[in-house]
Structure formats: C-alpha cells, structure tokens
Design an enzyme around this catalytic site. Structure first.
Site, PDB file in Angstrom:
ATOM      1  N   LYS A 112      46.879  33.700  54.946  1.00  0.00           N
ATOM      2  CA  LYS A 112      47.365  33.027  53.731  1.00  0.00           C
ATOM      3  C   LYS A 112      47.914  34.066  52.754  1.00  0.00           C
ATOM      4  O   LYS A 112      47.187  34.811  52.129  1.00  0.00           O
ATOM      5  CB  LYS A 112      46.267  32.227  53.035  1.00  0.00           C
ATOM      6  CG  LYS A 112      46.905  31.235  52.040  1.00  0.00           C
ATOM      7  CD  LYS A 112      46.064  30.889  50.860  1.00  0.00           C
ATOM      8  CE  LYS A 112      46.034  31.885  49.759  1.00  0.00           C
ATOM      9  NZ  LYS A 112      47.320  32.088  49.033  1.00  0.00           N
TER      10      LYS A 112
ATOM     11  N   SER B 200      41.797  40.404  43.759  1.00  0.00           N
ATOM     12  CA  SER B 200      41.061  40.771  42.542  1.00  0.00           C
ATOM     13  C   SER B 200      39.547  40.725  42.774  1.00  0.00           C
ATOM     14  O   SER B 200      39.050  39.983  43.630  1.00  0.00           O
ATOM     15  CB  SER B 200      41.438  39.830  41.411  1.00  0.00           C
ATOM     16  OG  SER B 200      41.034  38.514  41.720  1.00  0.00           O
TER      17      SER B 200
ATOM     18  N   GLU C  30      38.648  44.054  49.945  1.00  0.00           N
ATOM     19  CA  GLU C  30      39.325  45.219  49.369  1.00  0.00           C
ATOM     20  C   GLU C  30      39.822  44.759  48.006  1.00  0.00           C
ATOM     21  O   GLU C  30      40.740  43.964  47.912  1.00  0.00           O
ATOM     22  CB  GLU C  30      40.465  45.659  50.299  1.00  0.00           C
ATOM     23  CG  GLU C  30      40.886  47.096  50.044  1.00  0.00           C
ATOM     24  CD  GLU C  30      42.057  47.191  49.096  1.00  0.00           C
ATOM     25  OE1 GLU C  30      41.811  47.309  47.874  1.00  0.00           O
ATOM     26  OE2 GLU C  30      43.197  47.118  49.568  1.00  0.00           O
TER      27      GLU C  30
ATOM     28  N   CYS D 209      46.533  48.542  43.921  1.00  0.00           N
ATOM     29  CA  CYS D 209      45.073  48.532  43.729  1.00  0.00           C
ATOM     30  C   CYS D 209      44.550  49.940  43.481  1.00  0.00           C
ATOM     31  O   CYS D 209      43.605  50.130  42.734  1.00  0.00           O
ATOM     32  CB  CYS D 209      44.375  47.866  44.905  1.00  0.00           C
ATOM     33  SG  CYS D 209      44.969  48.377  46.502  1.00  0.00           S
TER      34      CYS D 209
ATOM     35  N   GLU E 100      41.199  46.518  35.066  1.00  0.00           N
ATOM     36  CA  GLU E 100      42.391  46.711  35.885  1.00  0.00           C
ATOM     37  C   GLU E 100      43.559  45.983  35.225  1.00  0.00           C
ATOM     38  O   GLU E 100      43.498  44.784  34.997  1.00  0.00           O
ATOM     39  CB  GLU E 100      42.148  46.137  37.285  1.00  0.00           C
ATOM     40  CG  GLU E 100      43.318  46.343  38.210  1.00  0.00           C
ATOM     41  CD  GLU E 100      43.024  45.893  39.634  1.00  0.00           C
ATOM     42  OE1 GLU E 100      42.578  44.755  39.828  1.00  0.00           O
ATOM     43  OE2 GLU E 100      43.254  46.694  40.558  1.00  0.00           O
TER      44      GLU E 100
END
Ligand code: NAI
Ligand code: MG
Length: 491
Positions: A184, A238, A259, A293, A392
């Site tokens: 997905k 996230s 991750e 990331c 972040e």
C-alpha cells in the site's frame, strides 16, 4: 548511465491485484496531484477493506500456488533480476512519474532513486538462492535441522518521500524470501508503486505474488494491518502511525517491523574540514526537500567554529535554487502536499516564537506562480528543548545548536526520543569512533552523510522503530521464519 531524458509517462489508474487492473469495489477514487504545479495527475481507486481483502486473498492464493510456493530459489532470483532489468529499461519514465507525483527533482529521481531501486532488486536477486537453514548438534539419537520458510503474506505500507525506493526496500527482500505481498503506497504518491506491480506481472511473477492497492492509511492501511490472513507488516512512516500499527497488529499477532521518524544529529567538531562539513550538513538537511527520515535536522557545531559555520550554512541555503523539479539546475523541489507545506511553515513559526534566530529562508515560495515550495531554511541559536529541536519537521529546515566539547556533543546528540541516524565531522579518528559508538542511532556517517547501500542495514533505535531494511541478514530475519525438524535416527 543511460539517457536521462524525461518522457511522458503512462499513468496507472487502477488497483493491481492478481496480475490484473481492477477498480475499487465501491468505485471510490481520489486524486493525486503534482505538488509543483497543483495539477491533478490522475484519480486512482481508494481501496477499502473489501478491496484489501481481495488483494490479501490473491496473495494467499499465490502462497498456495505451486508456481510460486514450489518455485526454485534460482527461479525467484531470475524473476527478481528480470524485474530489475524491466525497471532499468523504464527508468526515465518511472523517474518522471516519481517527480511529477512527489515534487522531488528529476535529478534525484533519475540519478539516485531509480539506479538504487534497480541495484536493490539485483542485490536481493542474489540473496534468493542463498537462504539456508542449519544442522544442529543435539543430545540423543536425533538429526536436527532448520528450514528457513517465508513468513507468508506480507503487508508493506510505505510513505511518500521515496515512494518507489522504499517500496523496493521491502518488496525485493520479501520476494527473495518467497513471500507474497500486498503493497500500500502513500495516498500522496501512489503511481510508481502501481507501475511496479504491473512490471512484476509482466516479467512473470505469478498472479497474486505482488498486489498493489492505492488508498488511505485509515482505511486501506488499517484494513491491511487488521486482516487476519496477513502474517507480517513492514512499515515505513511516522512514529505515531507506527505505534498505532503495532497496537492494531497485536490482535492478530502479526510480525511487525517499523522504520519510523528521526531527528538526526549532524555533529561538526572544530577540527573538521569546515567546507566539507557545511556541504555535508546542507545536503543532510536539504536533499529531498528535507523530507527524509534520516535528515540531519539537528546540526550541532562546536562553539569555536560556530559563527563561521552558521554564516556558511546560511549562505549555502540562500544559494539553494528552488524551481521546477524537472529543470536540471533545480536543487529544491516542491513539498509533497499542501498539508505538509502547512506543517513545515508551522514549525518555522514555532522556531521564531521560541526565540531561535532565523538566518535563511523560512518562506513559502511559488514557481511560475504555483506549487508548494519552501525556501531552504536555517535556524541558529536553537535550544535543545525547543519544538524545532525535538520534533520531526520533514521539510528543508535546519536547526543549528552550539556545543562545548565531546561529552557535551554526545549528550546533546542523544537528547531525543529518536535514534535513526547521526553524522560526525572531524579529522580525529579516535573521536570519530568514540562518538560512533556512543551515539544511539541505527546508522552513523563519518565525514559523509546520506550514504545507502542495499548491503548495509538501515533502521532505527528508540522511537525510530525496530527491524532493519537492507542487508541480507536483516532480510532473512524479517521475511522468513524458522522451522526446526527432528528426525529419530535409531529406529
Ligand atoms: P504517515 O505515517 O501517516 O504515512 C505513512 C504511510 O502509512 C502511508 O502509506 C499512510 O497511508 C499509512 N497510514 C497512515 N495511517 C495508517 C493507519 N492507521 N494504518 C495503516 N497505515 C496507515 O505519514 P504522513 O501523515 O503522510 O506524514 C506526517 C509526518 O510523518 C511527516 O511530517 C513526517 O514527520 C512523518 N513521516 C515520516 C516518514 C519517514 O520515513 N520516517 C515518512 C512519512 C512521514
Ligand atoms: Mg502526488
């Protein structure tokens, strides 16, 4: 490098299930647009639970189909290699599609992402016929050995920042290990993943081995995570969604790998080659619009070179060319979506409100009067507890902070919930190794930043998740399970 010319791409507009194009059962669709121009590129199906169920059924069917489950490891290797060739042959087109859908520069899509995707499939093609168990000396008259078997149906959920690369990081090893997949892609960038499914079918992967469903996280993604017949979820995205996935997957005891986000420190010591460090720190935060990331978003600089470093960083940021992502001289493309643009600008506001010193950028920009662009932004005098030092941002926003000495640097580097990556800039080899050992992060770069290779594991400590992408050991750990077989030898 083959010709790097953009071409008019074929735009996929349906779900890829069991080697065929299908609509969502409910007929729902959603638009995906080009963030550099605001133009709608396509409307793709919005898969719902029913469609996910169909895709999972196709994947389960593949796991029971002798054409796949009894295929020799050499056969899997050959198919993966063919898929790499097919991607390479269409690299110009796929890179164009990636740039249109994501807003990243064509240079990045064509010269970095696509070659690494091809290489990734070749690396894992090489793994397919080297996955083996062990014979284990046990007490008694028994032969004991292990079999490494596929986990089964793997749900891969990937984000929008490196749509095709991050899909490849999961799809290639999972296929090498003999699993079947429902992939997905993110709702912002579904196009290259759909094409990947089609290419896999074209080179001969049996129906259902790789299914691709476009749809939203809360519907299609959640349905995949909850589905009783999915054995594992491999997720990149996230940290909050990672936590939700882990909770939701508990009900059906799925194997989960996550991750997640980062707030990676890039540590510049006074003895570093300052020019190199400035260049590395700039790429560390501005590459991929900072939607990376592992972005080096916290830049820690030793006090004695701090002012010089800040001035050079600001200068470099001012010179970072924003523009049409398809143009060769563009270095900063478009932020992936309006929503993400707002998020980034909110952080810029928070930085100013908290008293950090804005030394470059910080503004919304438009190219030819349109698109979601943010100028390369640098904050100096950032305090470790400020929002822009802790959260972040996922945009081209650097937070620079001074430190006094080595211990101070390590303490500040580790003062975060995250632990994805870290950079160290120094000419002192002892110092480099000491910091590399003490920083709590899954990847450490010394006098370089943003290096990746299919052979080298990548993933996080702490709230940056667990499980590793890339590397053969991590792949076997994630995408196989062990069966222990006992044979009595005295009867
Ligand atoms: P996200 O984590 O919501 O999206 C990543 C993927 O997860 C997408 O495919 C999405 O459809 C899916 N997803 C979302 N909710 C889900 C659920 N409940 N169940 C299953 N799948 C679900 O990221 P988003 O909202 O697009 O970006 C927000 C922030 O997340 C960014 O500003 C950035 O800070 C961070 N992020 C980090 C990434 C990384 O690589 N570390 C990648 C993308 C976003
Ligand atoms: Mg898009």
């Amino acid at each position: 490098m083959p010709g790097a010319e953009s071409v008019t791409p074929t735009i996929p507009e349906r779900l890829w299930i069991a080697n065929g194009w299908e609509d969502a059962a409910g007929g729902g669709t959603f638009p995906t647009s080009n963030p550099a121009t605001d133009e709608v590129l396509a409307r793709v199906p919005a898969a719902e639970a029913e469609d996910v169920d169909r895709a999972v059924g196709a994947a389960r069917g593949a796991m029971e189909n002798p054409d796949w489950c009894r295929m020799s490891p050499h056969g899997r290797a050959e198919l993966l290699w063919k898929l790499a060739d097919a991607i390479e042959a269409e690299a110009d087109e796929l890179a164009t599609l990636e740039t249109l859908d994501n807003g990243k520069t064509y240079f990045e899509s064509r010269k970095v992402d696509l070659p690494s995707v091809v290489e990734n499939f070749r690396y894992f093609a090489g793994l397919a016929d080297k996955i083996q168990g062990a014979t284990i000396p046990v007490a008694g008259p028994f032969l004991n050995y292990t079999l490494r078997e596929p986990v089964g149906v793997v749900g891969c959920i990937v984000p929008w920042n490196f749509p095709l690369s991050l899909a490849a990081w999961k799809v290639a090893p999972a296929l090498a290990c003999g699993n079947a997949i429902v992939l997905k892609p993110a709702e912002q960038t579904p196009l290259t993943a759909l094409r990947l499914g089609e290419l896999a079918g074209r080179v001969g992967f049996p129906p259902g081995v790789l299914n691709v469903v476009s749809g939203f996280g809360e519907t299609a993604g959640a349905a995949l995570v909850r589905h009783a017949d999915v054995d594992a979820i491999a997720f990149t995205g996230s940290t909050p969604v990672g936590k939700t996935i882990m909770r939701e997957a508990a009900e059906t005891l799925k194997k989960v790998s996550l991750e997640l986000g980062g707030k990676s420190p890039n540590i510049v010591f006074a003895d570093a080659d300052l020019k190199d460090a400035v260049r590395g720190a700039s790429t560390g935060i501005f590459y991929g619009k900072g939607e990376v990331c592992a972005a080096g978003s916290r830049i820690l600089v030793q006090r004695t070179v701090y002012d010089d470093f800040v001035a050079a960083m600001a200068d470099r940021a001012e010179k970072t060319v924003i523009g049409d992502p398809m143009r060769r001289d563009t270095r900063l493309g478009a932020i992936v979506s309006e929503e993400q643009l707002e998020r980034v600008l909110d952080y810029v506001e928070a930085g100013q409100a908290d008293g950090a010193r804005l030394v470059a950028g910080g503004e919304r920009a438009r190219v030819d009067g349109r698109g979601n662009f943010v100028t390369a932004t640098v904050f100096a005098d950032v305090e470790p507890e400020m929002k822009i030092a802790q959260e972040e941002i996922f945009g081209p926003v650097a937070a620079i902070m001074p430190f006094e000495d080595l211990d101070d640097a390590i303490r500040m580097a580790n003062r975060t919930i995250y632990g994805l990556a870290a950079g160290i800039w120094t000419r002192d080899i002892g110092k480099a190794h000491r910091v590399a050992a003490e920083v709590r992060a899954g990847t450490v770069w010394v006098n370089t930043y943003n290096q990746y290779d299919s052979a080298s594991p990548f993933g996080g400590y702490k709230h940056s998740g667990f499980g590793r992408d890339l590397g053969w050991e991590a792949a076997i750990e994630k995408y196989t399970q062990v069966k222990s077989v006992w044979v009595a030898m005295d009867r």
